[in-house]
Structure formats: structure tokens, C-alpha cells
Scaffold this motif. Structure first.
Motif, PDB file in Angstrom:
ATOM      1  N   ASN A 162       0.810  -1.212   0.000  1.00 36.79           N
ATOM      2  CA  ASN A 162       0.000   0.000   0.000  1.00 36.79           C
ATOM      3  C   ASN A 162       0.847   1.267   0.000  1.00 36.79           C
ATOM      4  N   LEU A 163       2.159   1.117  -0.001  1.00 39.27           N
ATOM      5  CA  LEU A 163       3.042   2.270   0.063  1.00 39.27           C
ATOM      6  C   LEU A 163       2.972   3.044  -1.249  1.00 39.27           C
ATOM      7  N   ALA A 164       2.550   4.285  -1.190  1.00 44.40           N
ATOM      8  CA  ALA A 164       2.442   5.136  -2.377  1.00 44.40           C
ATOM      9  C   ALA A 164       3.481   6.244  -2.296  1.00 44.40           C
ATOM     10  N   ILE A 165       4.745   5.846  -2.281  1.00 49.01           N
ATOM     11  CA  ILE A 165       5.858   6.788  -2.247  1.00 49.01           C
ATOM     12  C   ILE A 165       6.831   6.370  -3.333  1.00 49.01           C
ATOM     13  N   PRO A 166       7.308   7.314  -4.153  1.00 47.38           N
ATOM     14  CA  PRO A 166       8.132   6.944  -5.301  1.00 47.38           C
ATOM     15  C   PRO A 166       9.474   6.342  -4.921  1.00 47.38           C
ATOM     16  N   SER A 167       9.953   5.447  -5.774  1.00 43.53           N
ATOM     17  CA  SER A 167      11.295   4.897  -5.639  1.00 43.53           C
ATOM     18  C   SER A 167      12.318   5.994  -5.921  1.00 43.53           C
ATOM     19  N   THR A 168      13.591   5.705  -5.662  1.00 41.63           N
ATOM     20  CA  THR A 168      14.648   6.677  -5.960  1.00 41.63           C
ATOM     21  C   THR A 168      14.639   7.040  -7.442  1.00 41.63           C
ATOM     22  N   ARG A 169      14.505   6.044  -8.305  1.00 50.38           N
ATOM     23  CA  ARG A 169      14.485   6.300  -9.742  1.00 50.38           C
ATOM     24  C   ARG A 169      13.331   7.219 -10.128  1.00 50.38           C
ATOM     25  N   ASP A 170      12.137   6.891  -9.663  1.00 50.47           N
ATOM     26  CA  ASP A 170      10.975   7.723  -9.987  1.00 50.47           C
ATOM     27  C   ASP A 170      11.136   9.132  -9.422  1.00 50.47           C
ATOM     28  N   HIS A 171      11.693   9.200  -8.230  1.00 56.89           N
ATOM     29  CA  HIS A 171      11.854  10.503  -7.584  1.00 56.89           C
ATOM     30  C   HIS A 171      12.804  11.396  -8.382  1.00 56.89           C
ATOM     31  N   GLU A 172      13.925  10.844  -8.807  1.00 56.10           N
ATOM     32  CA  GLU A 172      14.917  11.663  -9.498  1.00 56.10           C
ATOM     33  C   GLU A 172      14.507  11.970 -10.933  1.00 56.10           C
ATOM     34  N   ARG A 173      13.594  11.200 -11.485  1.00 55.61           N
ATOM     35  CA  ARG A 173      13.054  11.549 -12.798  1.00 55.61           C
ATOM     36  C   ARG A 173      12.248  12.845 -12.705  1.00 55.61           C
ATOM     37  N   VAL A 174      11.660  13.089 -11.564  1.00 55.10           N
ATOM     38  CA  VAL A 174      10.899  14.329 -11.347  1.00 55.10           C
ATOM     39  C   VAL A 174      11.819  15.461 -10.909  1.00 55.10           C
ATOM     40  N   TRP A 175      12.659  15.183  -9.916  1.00 54.40           N
ATOM     41  CA  TRP A 175      13.392  16.243  -9.231  1.00 54.40           C
ATOM     42  C   TRP A 175      14.815  16.448  -9.736  1.00 54.40           C
ATOM     43  N   GLY A 176      15.335  15.482 -10.480  1.00 52.67           N
ATOM     44  CA  GLY A 176      16.727  15.566 -10.870  1.00 52.67           C
ATOM     45  C   GLY A 176      17.625  15.172  -9.701  1.00 52.67           C
TER      46      GLY A 176
END
Length: 265
Positions: A162-176
Motif C-alpha cells: 500500500n506504500l504510495a511513495i516513489p522509488s529513488t528512480r521515480d523521484h529523481e526523474r521528477v526532481w533531478g
């Protein structure tokens, strides 16, 4: 409440986009205009996620607010590192389209922006960046420190489906990567310190006492930064976790705060 959809070609996103619009029973296309609350979903949600809240209908029916629900899926409501322009879409296209299509108060004093988790954080960013567009912020469990995140502080929880928090990869695709221009632009503490004094905002934020410890800490730090910056706000800690049950239980307070601080004809 009456639920409608509005679809148009988005120049910012480069494809057709749809928003859900929820009208209270008191809404009329003529007469006194209605203030608007833009509610942003959490990571992986969509424009209909808020409609799952059991208390939403009763709360909408008892307030004089037009509710607008845009969507960004797993993208944040920001102009991100991959070039997706959800900030431009939300702040300009969505707001302008709603004001043209409905009987709204077409000024900052008639607009609020809020959300859950990802959406709550983005709501604060956009109100601080665009105080000429929004005067009220309402956040449930806001993930305010997303621009400051490095690595995966939630790695130990990845077994929770149920965890809806992005992985490192997904996070850095957004934030750099750390130190990127995108991260600097949306640093919440920098935004609070450097906000435009010509456009004061009112902020409501709450957090569940059973939320992730990191989320609780960042909400407390955001509260402290708002206090230090003399930004008017109401902060609450109440029972609940990082989920839509927590959001649903707080809808009455969120709507009451929003209605109480918006211009209403």
C-alpha cells in the motif's frame, strides 16, 4: 453535489487533459460568484481519487465552494526535471479555464489550493510561487521535503504493497539529482523565506500521528518555518496514518478553514 468533467488540449502538457469539477447544490451560473478550491491528489492518484472520500458529498453540500480536481498521475504538480510542465498547466491553464467556464471569484482572494501528500506539498509550493493566483493553502500529510530527499528513506517499508511513495528512480526523474535547479526552485524553506510579501497566504496543515516518522518530522519543520516566517497558519496533529481514511476524516476541518479564509460574494 454535481460532478462534471472539462476536457481541453493542454499546451503545457502537449495532449488533451481532463479535470473533474464538483459543484455544490447552491451553485448557480448567475448571481454572486463562487470561491474555488483546487485539490491535488497524492502520488499515483488521479482526478477522481478525492471522490472516493465517503464524507466528500456531505462536506461539498454544506459549503459554498466549487471544487476542482486536476490530475498528474505519478508526476508532481511542478515543472519537473524531464520537462513536464504541470505547474504551468495547473496555475495558468486550469485556473483560467475554470474561471471562464464557471461562475467563480476570478481573483486570488477567491482561490485556494490544497492536497494530500504529494498534492499537499505542491499546493504549498504553488501558493508561495504564485501568490497572485492563490490566497489559501490546505494540506493533509504534505510531503514538503521532497526536493530535499536523497536516496530512499522509505526503503525498509518497500514490502508494504500500500506504500504510495516513489522509488529513488521515480523521484529523481521528477526532481533531478541532488542540487538540481528543479530542487532549488521548490525548496519549501527557501520559498517560505523568500515569499512575496505583497501576496499574503493562509495555510492549513495537518499530519497523522501514525504517519511515517519522516513525514511527521517534516510537517513539524514546515510548521516551524511558517511560524518563523510569520506566515499565518493552523497546524494540527490528529489520529491517522498516511492514507485516504485520514484525509476523509479531516475534510470538514479542511473545508471550514478554506471557506473561512476565501472571499465569498
Amino acid at each position: 453535489m454535481k460532478v462534471l468533467t472539462e476536457t481541453w488540449w493542454s499546451a503545457a502538457i502537449g495532449r488533451e487533459k481532463t479535470v473533474t469539477v464538483v459543484l455544490p447544490p447552491s451553485y448557480s451560473p448567475v448571481g454572486g460568484p463562487f470561491p474555488v478550491l483546487y485539490l491535488l491528489h497524492g502520488f499515483g492518484g488521479n482526478r477522481n481519487t478525492w471522490l472516493q472520500c465517503a464524507n466528500l458529498s456531505a462536506v461539498v453540500d454544506s459549503h459554498r465552494l466549487v471544487l476542482v480536481l486536476p490530475e498528474s498521475g505519478r508526476a508532481w504538480f511542478i515543472n519537473d526535471a524531464r520537462g513536464r510542465r504541470y505547474e504551468d498547466y495547473l496555475v495558468h491553464e486550469v485556473v483560467d479555464h475554470v474561471d471562464a467556464a464557471f461562475n467563480t471569484v476570478p481573483t486570488r482572494d477567491g482561490r485556494a489550493v490544497g492536497g494530500f501528500s504529494m498534492g499537499g506539498a505542491a499546493a504549498l509550493y504553488q501558493a508561495l510561487l504564485h501568490g497572485d493566483r492563490f490566497s489559501v493553502v490546505a494540506s493533509n500529510g504534505g510531503a514538503f521535503e521532497a526536493p530535499l530527499r536523497e536516496g530512499d528513506p522509505y526503503e525498509a517499508l518497500r514490502g508494504d504493497r500500500n506504500l504510495a511513495i516513489p522509488s529513488t528512480r521515480d523521484h529523481e526523474r521528477v526532481w533531478g539529482p541532488a542540487g538540481s535547479e528543479v530542487r532549488r526552485r521548490y525548496d519549501p524553506y527557501s520559498l517560505i523565506r523568500n515569499r512575496d510579501p505583497r501576496h499574503p497566504i493562509e495555510v492549513y496543515l495537518d499530519i497523522g500521528l501514525d504517519d511515517y516518522p519522516r513525514m511527521i518530522s517534516m510537517n513539524r519543520r514546515t510548521r516551524d518555518a511558517l511560524t518563523a516566517g510569520s506566515v499565518p497558519h493552523e497546524y494540527r496533529e490528529r489520529p491517522g496514518g498516511h492514507d485516504w481514511d485520514f484525509v476523509d476524516a479531516g475534510l470538514r476541518d479542511l473545508f471550514a478553514f478554506t471557506q473561512g479564509h476565501l472571499l465569498s460574494a
